[in-house]
Scaffold this motif. Structure first.
Motif, short mmCIF file in Angstrom:
data_model
loop_
_atom_site.label_atom_id
_atom_site.label_comp_id
_atom_site.label_asym_id
_atom_site.label_seq_id
_atom_site.Cartn_x
_atom_site.Cartn_y
_atom_site.Cartn_z
N SER A 143 0.89 -1.16 0.00
CA SER A 143 0.00 0.00 0.00
C SER A 143 0.92 1.21 0.00
O SER A 143 1.53 1.53 1.03
N HIS A 144 1.07 1.81 -1.17
CA HIS A 144 1.95 2.98 -1.26
C HIS A 144 1.22 4.18 -0.65
O HIS A 144 0.11 4.49 -1.03
N VAL A 145 1.89 4.82 0.31
CA VAL A 145 1.29 5.89 1.09
C VAL A 145 1.68 7.27 0.56
O VAL A 145 0.89 8.19 0.60
N TRP A 146 2.89 7.39 0.06
CA TRP A 146 3.34 8.69 -0.43
C TRP A 146 4.44 8.52 -1.48
O TRP A 146 5.04 7.46 -1.60
N GLY A 147 4.64 9.58 -2.25
CA GLY A 147 5.72 9.62 -3.23
C GLY A 147 6.23 11.05 -3.29
O GLY A 147 5.49 12.01 -3.06
N ASP A 148 7.51 11.20 -3.60
CA ASP A 148 8.13 12.52 -3.70
C ASP A 148 9.12 12.50 -4.86
O ASP A 148 9.87 11.54 -5.01
N GLY A 149 9.13 13.55 -5.63
CA GLY A 149 10.02 13.62 -6.77
C GLY A 149 9.27 13.44 -8.07
O GLY A 149 8.07 13.68 -8.16
N ASP A 150 9.99 12.98 -9.07
CA ASP A 150 9.44 12.86 -10.42
C ASP A 150 9.01 11.42 -10.70
O ASP A 150 9.86 10.56 -10.94
N PRO A 151 7.70 11.13 -10.70
CA PRO A 151 7.25 9.76 -10.97
C PRO A 151 7.63 9.27 -12.37
O PRO A 151 7.67 8.08 -12.62
N ALA A 152 7.97 10.20 -13.28
CA ALA A 152 8.38 9.79 -14.63
C ALA A 152 9.70 8.99 -14.60
O ALA A 152 9.99 8.27 -15.55
#
Length: 157
Positions: A143-152
């Motif tokens: 369960s991914h809760v957060w992301g930071d930066g460039d998802p590309a």
């Protein structure tokens, strides 16, 4: 391959079940960071089911093809696993939960500023089984809760 990971079978006295099950989780993620497919295959059952960041795989071969080959070969990564809890439910089955932070980076761009990284935080729920006296994961869900930066950055994978 980044460095030389420890082998799947560690030297010294055998690990107790709880530590062996945790080691299966560590090996799976170290296999990505070190681009060591043998380490991955030592940590998963042939019939593993995974649902990681929305990518569903049925079996070790599909996990290698759809996820491992893309991430471990096309990105520099570091995975941090923590808050691990292991429940040995029977002599041959167990459940594991842990949190993970993963830094994904375009190959060779780790020290450059700019949109070269994508970092994620996730909660994992896994099942493990004992096969031929070795523990292996046979289910892994995130369960991914957060992301930071460039998802590309992940598109490179």
């Amino acid at each position: 391959m980044h460095g030389t990971p420890l082998p799947a079978k560690l030297a010294g006295p055998p690990l107790n079940d709880r530590d062996a099950i945790a080691d299966v989780c560590y090996r799976a993620f170290a296999s990505i960071d070190h681009a060591d497919k043998e380490l991955l295959l030592s940590s998963v059952a042939p019939d593993i089911y995974t649902d990681i960041a929305g990518k569903v795989c049925n079996g070790a071969d599909e996990l290698v093809t759809k996820v491992w080959n893309n991430v471990s070969i096309h990105l520099d990564t570091i995975h941090y696993l923590t808050n691990m809890r292991v429940s040995v439910d029977t002599p041959t089955t167990a459940r594991v939960t842990f949190t993970a932070m993963a830094v994904h980076c375009k190959i060779g761009k780790g020290y450059e500023p700019g949109p070269n990284k994508f970092t994620t935080g996730a909660i994992y729920n896994c099942d493990a089984v004992k096969l031929d006296d070795d523990w292996r994961m046979n289910k892994m869900q995130s369960s991914h809760v957060w992301g930071d930066g460039d998802p590309a950055v992940m598109a490179a994978s």
